[in-house]
Design a protein around this motif. Sequence first.
Motif, PDB file in Angstrom:
ATOM      1  N   VAL A 137     -13.535 -17.507  -1.600  1.00  0.00           N
ATOM      2  CA  VAL A 137     -14.324 -17.715  -0.395  1.00  0.00           C
ATOM      3  C   VAL A 137     -13.613 -16.978   0.738  1.00  0.00           C
ATOM      4  O   VAL A 137     -12.535 -17.385   1.186  1.00  0.00           O
ATOM      5  N   ALA A 141     -16.602 -18.852   5.486  1.00  0.00           N
ATOM      6  CA  ALA A 141     -17.769 -19.716   5.310  1.00  0.00           C
ATOM      7  C   ALA A 141     -17.930 -20.611   6.527  1.00  0.00           C
ATOM      8  O   ALA A 141     -16.977 -21.255   6.968  1.00  0.00           O
ATOM      9  N   HIS A 142     -19.128 -20.612   7.087  1.00  0.00           N
ATOM     10  CA  HIS A 142     -19.475 -21.547   8.158  1.00  0.00           C
ATOM     11  C   HIS A 142     -20.981 -21.758   8.103  1.00  0.00           C
ATOM     12  O   HIS A 142     -21.643 -21.313   7.153  1.00  0.00           O
ATOM     13  N   ARG A 187     -23.177 -18.263   7.975  1.00  0.00           N
ATOM     14  CA  ARG A 187     -23.048 -17.297   6.883  1.00  0.00           C
ATOM     15  C   ARG A 187     -21.822 -17.602   6.040  1.00  0.00           C
ATOM     16  O   ARG A 187     -20.911 -18.312   6.477  1.00  0.00           O
ATOM     17  N   ALA A 188     -21.822 -17.032   4.856  1.00  0.00           N
ATOM     18  CA  ALA A 188     -20.674 -17.155   3.957  1.00  0.00           C
ATOM     19  C   ALA A 188     -20.502 -15.843   3.219  1.00  0.00           C
ATOM     20  O   ALA A 188     -21.486 -15.141   2.926  1.00  0.00           O
ATOM     21  N   THR A 189     -19.254 -15.490   2.946  1.00  0.00           N
ATOM     22  CA  THR A 189     -18.948 -14.305   2.165  1.00  0.00           C
ATOM     23  C   THR A 189     -18.038 -14.713   1.015  1.00  0.00           C
ATOM     24  O   THR A 189     -17.004 -15.348   1.221  1.00  0.00           O
ATOM     25  N   LEU A 190     -18.456 -14.356  -0.197  1.00  0.00           N
ATOM     26  CA  LEU A 190     -17.687 -14.652  -1.395  1.00  0.00           C
ATOM     27  C   LEU A 190     -17.248 -13.347  -2.036  1.00  0.00           C
ATOM     28  O   LEU A 190     -17.989 -12.348  -2.009  1.00  0.00           O
ATOM     29  N   LYS A 219     -22.619 -11.585   0.397  1.00  0.00           N
ATOM     30  CA  LYS A 219     -22.765 -12.073   1.776  1.00  0.00           C
ATOM     31  C   LYS A 219     -24.081 -12.845   1.871  1.00  0.00           C
ATOM     32  O   LYS A 219     -25.154 -12.297   1.589  1.00  0.00           O
TER      33      LYS A 219
END
Length: 251
Positions: free
Chosen positions: A9, A12-13, A16-19, A27
């Motif tokens: 991770v 993350a909020h 949006r989140a980016t993995l 994204k």
Amino acid sequence: MAGVEEIEVVVAHRQRATLRVGDVFLKVDVDPAHADVEVRAMAMAPVPTPAVLWREPPVLAIAAVPGEALGVLGEPSTASPAAWAAAGAAVRRLHDAPVPPWPGPRLDDLAAELDEECAWLLANAVLPAEVVRRNREIAEAALRPWEPVFIHGDLQITHVFVDGDEVTGVIDWSEAAPGDAMFDLAVLTLGHEDRLDDLLAGYGAGADRDVIRAWWSLRALTASRWLIEHGFDPDTPGCEFDVLRARAREA
């Protein structure tokens, strides 16, 4: 992506989140307009950007870029002066490129946002009133008409990747727009003000150091509430509150 051992991770909020899955970044954004801008901006930018692998709203998949980030906010950058100069040259190429056809930030909106965020900081006593007041004064120098250029719009130090002394990629383009060139230069050196000379050695003529300093104050003032409300700590050593305290001490 067969054989991937773990999923990282990255951020993350609520918005949006980016993995990271192997060499692919996924994204996820609640607003599809952000991905629209990101894809269009990367196609236009005359600097290295990640390859877009596929898009299935609300997910955008992009390839990892080689190298390492220029640095991290809150920690000294270990990148060489030549790497910072290369970053400056890349930013200059971007700013010299044709301006995107979508609208950018408006001066009136920025001024209103600054007033609102300073009022919130004072009402919640998260910083001494004098620190807020002095930085609000410094920030005024950024609130002037500018000639719009192609800006990245969120050129944090973690968004520029280098390998040795070469820029290998610039990531996270969802805020790209026509805007003030000095804003990009300020965001990239926020918390790393000692590397401004190296950056400008590559950027070349036309930088206004007073306006860059004003953007340091404005950026830190306007970002702090968002960071707090999304689980980040702007009072971490070397981060936004330290930037504001340092500017106030210079008065």
